[in-house]
Scaffold this active site. Structure first.
Site, PDB file in Angstrom:
ATOM      1  N   GLU A 119       0.850  -1.190   0.000  1.00  0.00           N
ATOM      2  CA  GLU A 119       0.000   0.000   0.000  1.00  0.00           C
ATOM      3  C   GLU A 119       0.882   1.234   0.000  1.00  0.00           C
ATOM      4  OE1 GLU A 119      -2.049  -2.045   2.621  1.00  0.00           O
ATOM      5  OE2 GLU A 119      -3.399  -2.445   0.945  1.00  0.00           O
ATOM      6  N   TYR A 130       7.825   2.220  -7.422  1.00  0.00           N
ATOM      7  CA  TYR A 130       7.069   0.974  -7.556  1.00  0.00           C
ATOM      8  C   TYR A 130       6.652   0.743  -9.010  1.00  0.00           C
ATOM      9  CZ  TYR A 130       6.794   1.527  -2.481  1.00  0.00           C
ATOM     10  OH  TYR A 130       7.111   1.696  -1.155  1.00  0.00           O
TER      11      TYR A 130
HETATM   12  C1  COA Z   1      10.467   5.933  -0.958  1.00  0.00           C
HETATM   13  C2  COA Z   1      11.930   5.828  -0.547  1.00  0.00           C
HETATM   14  C3  COA Z   1      12.118   4.563   0.290  1.00  0.00           C
HETATM   15  C4  COA Z   1      12.785   5.744  -1.798  1.00  0.00           C
HETATM   16  O1  COA Z   1      14.138   5.581  -1.382  1.00  0.00           O
HETATM   17  P1  COA Z   1      15.348   6.192  -2.251  1.00  0.00           P
HETATM   18  O2  COA Z   1      16.597   5.571  -1.747  1.00  0.00           O
HETATM   19  O3  COA Z   1      15.271   7.667  -2.250  1.00  0.00           O
HETATM   20  O4  COA Z   1      14.953   5.638  -3.681  1.00  0.00           O
HETATM   21  P2  COA Z   1      15.884   5.528  -4.980  1.00  0.00           P
HETATM   22  O5  COA Z   1      17.031   6.469  -4.894  1.00  0.00           O
HETATM   23  O6  COA Z   1      16.196   4.084  -5.166  1.00  0.00           O
HETATM   24  O7  COA Z   1      14.885   6.055  -6.098  1.00  0.00           O
HETATM   25  C5  COA Z   1      14.066   5.180  -6.800  1.00  0.00           C
HETATM   26  C6  COA Z   1      13.018   5.959  -7.575  1.00  0.00           C
HETATM   27  O8  COA Z   1      11.946   6.345  -6.716  1.00  0.00           O
HETATM   28  C7  COA Z   1      11.360   7.554  -7.219  1.00  0.00           C
HETATM   29  N1  COA Z   1      11.487   8.574  -6.177  1.00  0.00           N
HETATM   30  C8  COA Z   1      11.904   8.342  -4.916  1.00  0.00           C
HETATM   31  N2  COA Z   1      11.874   9.500  -4.219  1.00  0.00           N
HETATM   32  C9  COA Z   1      11.443  10.455  -5.054  1.00  0.00           C
HETATM   33  C10 COA Z   1      11.209  11.839  -4.916  1.00  0.00           C
HETATM   34  N3  COA Z   1      11.403  12.499  -3.757  1.00  0.00           N
HETATM   35  N4  COA Z   1      10.781  12.505  -5.990  1.00  0.00           N
HETATM   36  C11 COA Z   1      10.568  11.899  -7.165  1.00  0.00           C
HETATM   37  N5  COA Z   1      10.774  10.569  -7.360  1.00  0.00           N
HETATM   38  C12 COA Z   1      11.204   9.870  -6.303  1.00  0.00           C
HETATM   39  C13 COA Z   1      12.120   7.905  -8.474  1.00  0.00           C
HETATM   40  O9  COA Z   1      11.452   7.269  -9.547  1.00  0.00           O
HETATM   41  C14 COA Z   1      13.466   7.252  -8.204  1.00  0.00           C
HETATM   42  O10 COA Z   1      14.214   6.964  -9.340  1.00  0.00           O
HETATM   43  P3  COA Z   1      15.232   8.091  -9.913  1.00  0.00           P
HETATM   44  O11 COA Z   1      16.036   8.612  -8.765  1.00  0.00           O
HETATM   45  O12 COA Z   1      16.039   7.306 -10.916  1.00  0.00           O
HETATM   46  O13 COA Z   1      14.354   9.146 -10.519  1.00  0.00           O
HETATM   47  C15 COA Z   1      12.377   7.081   0.250  1.00  0.00           C
HETATM   48  O14 COA Z   1      12.079   8.227  -0.525  1.00  0.00           O
HETATM   49  C16 COA Z   1      11.729   7.207   1.610  1.00  0.00           C
HETATM   50  O15 COA Z   1      12.243   6.697   2.603  1.00  0.00           O
HETATM   51  N6  COA Z   1      10.586   7.919   1.652  1.00  0.00           N
HETATM   52  C17 COA Z   1       9.896   8.152   2.913  1.00  0.00           C
HETATM   53  C18 COA Z   1       9.219   6.899   3.399  1.00  0.00           C
HETATM   54  C19 COA Z   1       8.175   6.411   2.418  1.00  0.00           C
HETATM   55  O16 COA Z   1       7.345   7.170   1.925  1.00  0.00           O
HETATM   56  N7  COA Z   1       8.209   5.093   2.136  1.00  0.00           N
HETATM   57  C20 COA Z   1       7.292   4.477   1.169  1.00  0.00           C
HETATM   58  C21 COA Z   1       5.987   4.133   1.724  1.00  0.00           C
HETATM   59  S1  COA Z   1       6.052   2.745   2.856  1.00  0.00           S
END
Ligand code: COA
Length: 165
Positions: A119, A130
């Site tokens: 989710e 995702y």
């Molecule tokens: C979601 C999360 C885990 C992604 O971790 P991350 O290490 O930043 O992810 P990645 O560097 O592997 O990025 C993967 C892709 O996610 C997307 N993405 C992640 N954060 C983004 C942002 N702030 N803005 C736009 N795209 C984003 C992009 O498609 C990105 O690919 P790109 O960098 O090549 O454009 C991190 O942003 C996080 O901890 N968020 C807060 C917690 C959360 O919302 N968790 C998910 C719900 S349980």
């Protein structure tokens, strides 16, 4: 060559136990905004960890041993759910989230899961990660999340069937 060239980062994935929850909760507190009500409490995490099929994973940077991200998943029969994923803010957008997601898919498939789901709050930018991995929207849960000020937010249910071609 410049001495300022970034060092390559090697991530290690470690199965975490309850005594690593301090590291997980520190990442959780930084990564999730209280505005949306997506984060879990320490007691919610500790409560689910003894359940069958539940795995908490920490992503550590090898050289420093610093915990930079985590995931929490559950496999049940031929289904798996990604319950939580978070990366410490200063290390976001460097591929750790995607590596944790790939780890979830590989672990779940290795355990025999054929249908993976999760989710995500409608509007959370994590949805892009995702979608890029092949997850597709399968449903919507109205008012699934409740933020600190009482605001409510829908969740999208996303599904991936990794071996469906
Ligand atoms: C979601 C999360 C885990 C992604 O971790 P991350 O290490 O930043 O992810 P990645 O560097 O592997 O990025 C993967 C892709 O996610 C997307 N993405 C992640 N954060 C983004 C942002 N702030 N803005 C736009 N795209 C984003 C992009 O498609 C990105 O690919 P790109 O960098 O090549 O454009 C991190 O942003 C996080 O901890 N968020 C807060 C917690 C959360 O919302 N968790 C998910 C719900 S349980």
């Amino acid at each position: 060559m410049s001495s300022l060239a970034p060092r390559p980062t090697t991530l290690l994935f470690e199965r975490a136990e309850v005594d690593q929850l301090d590291e997980v909760m520190a990442i959780m507190a930084g990564a999730f905004s209280p505005d949306y009500g997506e984060a879990w409490t320490r007691s919610q995490c500790a409560g689910i960890m003894p359940m069958s099929g539940v795995v908490l994973t920490l992503a550590r940077e090898q050289a420093s041993a610093e915990a930079r991200g985590f995931s929490l998943l559950r496999t049940v029969a031929d289904e798996a759910e990604l319950l939580l994923i978070g990366v410490a803010p200063r290390f976001q957008r460097s591929g750790i989230g995607r590596a944790l997601l790939d780890h979830f898919i590989a672990h779940s498939s290795g355990c025999g899961a054929r249908r993976l789901h999760l989710e995500v709050r409608d509007g959370n930018l994590a949805a892009g990660m995702y979608r890029a991995t092949g997850f597709a929207v399968a449903g919507r849960r109205h008012h699934y999340y409740r933020g600190a000020d009482g605001s409510q937010f829908d969740a999208l249910t996303l599904v991936l069937e990794p071996n469906q071609g």
